[in-house]
Write a protein that holds these residues in place. Sequence first.
Motif, PDB file in Angstrom:
ATOM      1  N   GLY A 147      51.912  41.809  34.232  1.00  0.00           N
ATOM      2  CA  GLY A 147      52.590  40.679  33.610  1.00  0.00           C
ATOM      3  C   GLY A 147      52.374  39.373  34.348  1.00  0.00           C
ATOM      4  N   SER A 148      51.680  39.426  35.499  1.00  0.00           N
ATOM      5  CA  SER A 148      51.466  38.213  36.297  1.00  0.00           C
ATOM      6  C   SER A 148      50.170  37.520  35.872  1.00  0.00           C
ATOM      7  CB  SER A 148      51.399  38.577  37.788  1.00  0.00           C
ATOM      8  OG  SER A 148      50.859  37.509  38.538  1.00  0.00           O
ATOM      9  N   ASP A 149      50.272  36.254  35.482  1.00  0.00           N
ATOM     10  CA  ASP A 149      49.069  35.481  35.152  1.00  0.00           C
ATOM     11  C   ASP A 149      48.179  35.331  36.372  1.00  0.00           C
ATOM     12  OD1 ASP A 149      49.914  35.180  32.541  1.00  0.00           O
ATOM     13  OD2 ASP A 149      50.920  33.268  32.922  1.00  0.00           O
ATOM     14  N   ASN A 150      48.796  35.228  37.551  1.00  0.00           N
ATOM     15  CA  ASN A 150      48.024  35.090  38.786  1.00  0.00           C
ATOM     16  C   ASN A 150      47.209  36.354  39.072  1.00  0.00           C
ATOM     17  OD1 ASN A 150      48.743  32.432  39.703  1.00  0.00           O
ATOM     18  ND2 ASN A 150      50.782  33.222  40.148  1.00  0.00           N
ATOM     19  N   TRP A 151      47.801  37.534  38.782  1.00  0.00           N
ATOM     20  CA  TRP A 151      47.042  38.777  38.987  1.00  0.00           C
ATOM     21  C   TRP A 151      45.860  38.827  38.021  1.00  0.00           C
ATOM     22  CZ3 TRP A 151      45.683  43.047  36.015  1.00  0.00           C
ATOM     23  CH2 TRP A 151      45.168  44.141  36.719  1.00  0.00           C
ATOM     24  N   MET A 152      46.097  38.467  36.781  1.00  0.00           N
ATOM     25  CA  MET A 152      45.026  38.480  35.777  1.00  0.00           C
ATOM     26  C   MET A 152      43.901  37.532  36.188  1.00  0.00           C
ATOM     27  SD  MET A 152      45.900  40.657  33.378  1.00  0.00           S
ATOM     28  CE  MET A 152      44.963  40.229  31.906  1.00  0.00           C
ATOM     29  N   ALA A 153      44.256  36.343  36.663  1.00  0.00           N
ATOM     30  CA  ALA A 153      43.241  35.365  37.070  1.00  0.00           C
ATOM     31  C   ALA A 153      42.506  35.836  38.327  1.00  0.00           C
ATOM     32  CB  ALA A 153      43.908  34.012  37.319  1.00  0.00           C
ATOM     33  N   TYR A 154      43.241  36.438  39.260  1.00  0.00           N
ATOM     34  CA  TYR A 154      42.663  36.902  40.532  1.00  0.00           C
ATOM     35  C   TYR A 154      41.553  37.914  40.283  1.00  0.00           C
ATOM     36  CZ  TYR A 154      42.845  38.142  45.536  1.00  0.00           C
ATOM     37  OH  TYR A 154      42.559  38.325  46.878  1.00  0.00           O
ATOM     38  N   PHE A 155      41.721  38.737  39.231  1.00  0.00           N
ATOM     39  CA  PHE A 155      40.735  39.783  38.927  1.00  0.00           C
ATOM     40  C   PHE A 155      39.955  39.502  37.635  1.00  0.00           C
ATOM     41  CE2 PHE A 155      43.764  42.123  41.700  1.00  0.00           C
ATOM     42  CZ  PHE A 155      42.867  42.437  42.714  1.00  0.00           C
ATOM     43  N   ASN A 156      39.748  38.212  37.344  1.00  0.00           N
ATOM     44  CA  ASN A 156      38.862  37.811  36.242  1.00  0.00           C
ATOM     45  C   ASN A 156      39.312  38.309  34.873  1.00  0.00           C
ATOM     46  OD1 ASN A 156      37.128  36.316  37.790  1.00  0.00           O
ATOM     47  ND2 ASN A 156      35.674  37.977  38.117  1.00  0.00           N
ATOM     48  N   GLN A 157      40.597  38.236  34.596  1.00  0.00           N
ATOM     49  CA  GLN A 157      41.133  38.580  33.266  1.00  0.00           C
ATOM     50  C   GLN A 157      40.618  39.927  32.751  1.00  0.00           C
ATOM     51  OE1 GLN A 157      43.435  36.568  32.013  1.00  0.00           O
ATOM     52  NE2 GLN A 157      43.137  34.986  33.563  1.00  0.00           N
ATOM     53  N   PRO A 158      40.958  41.027  33.423  1.00  0.00           N
ATOM     54  CA  PRO A 158      40.472  42.340  32.969  1.00  0.00           C
ATOM     55  C   PRO A 158      40.967  42.659  31.556  1.00  0.00           C
ATOM     56  CG  PRO A 158      42.232  42.584  34.598  1.00  0.00           C
ATOM     57  CD  PRO A 158      41.859  41.133  34.574  1.00  0.00           C
ATOM     58  N   ASN A 159      40.085  43.282  30.761  1.00  0.00           N
ATOM     59  CA  ASN A 159      40.467  43.619  29.393  1.00  0.00           C
ATOM     60  C   ASN A 159      41.271  44.921  29.363  1.00  0.00           C
ATOM     61  OD1 ASN A 159      38.618  45.732  29.663  1.00  0.00           O
ATOM     62  ND2 ASN A 159      36.970  44.562  28.668  1.00  0.00           N
ATOM     63  N   ALA A 160      41.701  45.310  28.169  1.00  0.00           N
ATOM     64  CA  ALA A 160      42.578  46.481  28.024  1.00  0.00           C
ATOM     65  C   ALA A 160      41.891  47.758  28.521  1.00  0.00           C
ATOM     66  CB  ALA A 160      42.994  46.645  26.567  1.00  0.00           C
ATOM     67  N   ALA A 161      40.583  47.864  28.270  1.00  0.00           N
ATOM     68  CA  ALA A 161      39.858  49.069  28.700  1.00  0.00           C
ATOM     69  C   ALA A 161      39.826  49.170  30.217  1.00  0.00           C
ATOM     70  CB  ALA A 161      38.434  49.037  28.146  1.00  0.00           C
ATOM     71  N   THR A 162      39.639  48.021  30.892  1.00  0.00           N
ATOM     72  CA  THR A 162      39.602  48.013  32.357  1.00  0.00           C
ATOM     73  C   THR A 162      40.969  48.367  32.927  1.00  0.00           C
ATOM     74  OG1 THR A 162      37.916  46.284  32.277  1.00  0.00           O
ATOM     75  CG2 THR A 162      39.020  46.638  34.386  1.00  0.00           C
ATOM     76  N   ILE A 163      42.021  47.809  32.333  1.00  0.00           N
ATOM     77  CA  ILE A 163      43.378  48.127  32.783  1.00  0.00           C
ATOM     78  C   ILE A 163      43.657  49.618  32.594  1.00  0.00           C
ATOM     79  CG2 ILE A 163      45.827  47.799  32.191  1.00  0.00           C
ATOM     80  CD1 ILE A 163      45.147  44.807  31.804  1.00  0.00           C
ATOM     81  N   GLY A 164      43.168  50.168  31.480  1.00  0.00           N
ATOM     82  CA  GLY A 164      43.306  51.610  31.256  1.00  0.00           C
ATOM     83  C   GLY A 164      42.589  52.411  32.328  1.00  0.00           C
ATOM     84  N   SER A 165      41.424  51.915  32.768  1.00  0.00           N
ATOM     85  CA  SER A 165      40.662  52.603  33.819  1.00  0.00           C
ATOM     86  C   SER A 165      41.426  52.612  35.141  1.00  0.00           C
ATOM     87  CB  SER A 165      39.303  51.926  34.024  1.00  0.00           C
ATOM     88  OG  SER A 165      38.549  51.971  32.850  1.00  0.00           O
ATOM     89  N   ILE A 166      42.132  51.527  35.423  1.00  0.00           N
ATOM     90  CA  ILE A 166      42.919  51.468  36.668  1.00  0.00           C
ATOM     91  C   ILE A 166      44.042  52.501  36.619  1.00  0.00           C
ATOM     92  CG2 ILE A 166      44.393  50.004  38.107  1.00  0.00           C
ATOM     93  CD1 ILE A 166      42.768  47.591  37.087  1.00  0.00           C
ATOM     94  N   ASN A 167      44.685  52.629  35.451  1.00  0.00           N
ATOM     95  CA  ASN A 167      45.711  53.661  35.286  1.00  0.00           C
ATOM     96  C   ASN A 167      45.114  55.053  35.453  1.00  0.00           C
ATOM     97  OD1 ASN A 167      48.387  52.823  34.897  1.00  0.00           O
ATOM     98  ND2 ASN A 167      47.909  52.025  32.870  1.00  0.00           N
ATOM     99  N   THR A 168      43.936  55.262  34.864  1.00  0.00           N
ATOM    100  CA  THR A 168      43.283  56.566  34.934  1.00  0.00           C
ATOM    101  C   THR A 168      42.887  56.906  36.364  1.00  0.00           C
ATOM    102  OG1 THR A 168      42.432  56.246  32.697  1.00  0.00           O
ATOM    103  CG2 THR A 168      41.384  57.951  34.016  1.00  0.00           C
ATOM    104  N   ALA A 169      42.437  55.897  37.124  1.00  0.00           N
ATOM    105  CA  ALA A 169      42.038  56.129  38.526  1.00  0.00           C
ATOM    106  C   ALA A 169      43.205  56.697  39.327  1.00  0.00           C
ATOM    107  CB  ALA A 169      41.555  54.818  39.153  1.00  0.00           C
ATOM    108  N   TYR A 170      44.388  56.138  39.107  1.00  0.00           N
ATOM    109  CA  TYR A 170      45.570  56.663  39.803  1.00  0.00           C
ATOM    110  C   TYR A 170      45.842  58.106  39.391  1.00  0.00           C
ATOM    111  CZ  TYR A 170      50.384  57.909  40.518  1.00  0.00           C
ATOM    112  OH  TYR A 170      51.523  58.609  40.842  1.00  0.00           O
TER     113      TYR A 170
END
Length: 512
Positions: A38-61
Amino acid sequence: MSFDMGSKRAYNWFISLVAAACMVLYGYDASVFNSVQGSDNWMAYFNQPNAATIGSINTAYTVGAIFGGFFVGGPVADYLGRKVGMATGCVLVIAATFMQTFAPRHSLACFLAGRCIIGIGQGIALTAGPIYIGELAPPEIRGKIMTFWQMFYSVGSFICFWINYACTKHVERLGEWDWKLVVIFQLLVPILIVALLPTMPGSPRWFIKRGNNIEKARSALRRVRESEEEVEDEILQIREAIEYEKEAISGNYSALWKDKSLRKRMLLALVINAGQQLTGQGSLNSYSTKIYKKVFSSDSQIALINALNATFGILFTLNAVWIVDRFGRKFLLIVGGIGMGICMIIVSAVETETPNLADGAKSMPVGISTVFLLFLFIFFYKPSWGATVWIWTSEVFSMNVRAQAVGMASQTQNVANTIFQQFFPIFLDNDGFYAFYMFAGINFLLAVFVYFFIPETKQVPLEEIDALFGGANHVVQGEEVLAHQKGMQISSEVREVNDKPDAVTIENVSTR
């Protein structure tokens, strides 16, 4: 270290709560990634990751947690000890937290690797923690103590949600630290656990199993049992059970598929641990914001509901403290399943059978009713399928396979949740609250399953629990094995004496 009778019970609670704090790691982490997205700063820090990338981060955990629980947690807890298992998990979480917080700008790979390592660490810690509690806590309070295991999940979520809420109030002043503070606070509990572990005794069952070190086992039990008689009785029970397991079953994990009684237990544990995530709780956890957006239009209202949900989760889990050893595990699982099923039917009917307002949301009375029913669902879930599944799983396996079996069974929660969450969002988008009728059916089926297949384990000593599943009583059988070994030893000593030449002379002299 010496303890009087009152302080020994208090000390038992202390060491068990330190072990249960491993679950805070899980609860905090389940909320932290949802928060930072939910942080705009986090999104900007990591180049606005798309939904698939965010899903990959969840899957990695999730992949890390499944790997840690299935393949690493059991061997670490068995070969290095329960305390080492908890420490190893906490150290990995600490290292991975630094990786996430100080990941180079735009380096999502470093953040993703940290998520995977945190998963591995939690898989290891969540295997060792409940085993340690089960092996040190006396049977009469084991259920009460294990209740805090589930409650600490809610404590982790509670801490994370409120830290995130505070950070969102000061975004301009904090800048990038609006999300980094949320992540780095994950250090708090694992550092505390690692600092306190040296003050705690090892598992007496582990001491006897790994090196037959009866003195260390006796020393550990003296710190948590009221009398010397209790200590000696438990030492004897542990020795008898372990001897029987080595002689009659198998000293390694192969017993999980070789022994019919253990196979049955493993299957039951896999079903109820997967069932825990299919009750609807997993989906409410992951998609509560998405669910509430179908009812409320205000983001601040939804954030407040989520925070209150975590707060009430703590209070509702505490109910299990006074009912789990009074009414038993089976009763709670059945009542919880029926209660959750009824809540799901009513909340589906309330939402689907009422009109929408112009903005697509529902009227305030419908919104309040929906929140009340979903909170009522949590009221039924937390002390039953939340806490009791962990309690039951940690106490039904024999010593020879306990660590591996608990690790595999508990990580079935992640496996089930991962599979289920692939299609639930689509189901929710297409059919709305009609999806909740499915959860109602699952909960009623789980209650029926428990009624017919799950035996009651309330206040049964760990070494005698096998008899509930059609297996032999390991204490009784072990008593015979030890008696046989003692008889063989005496016979051998007599033969050695009689085989000595001077023994004949002494015998002859004594008979003259």
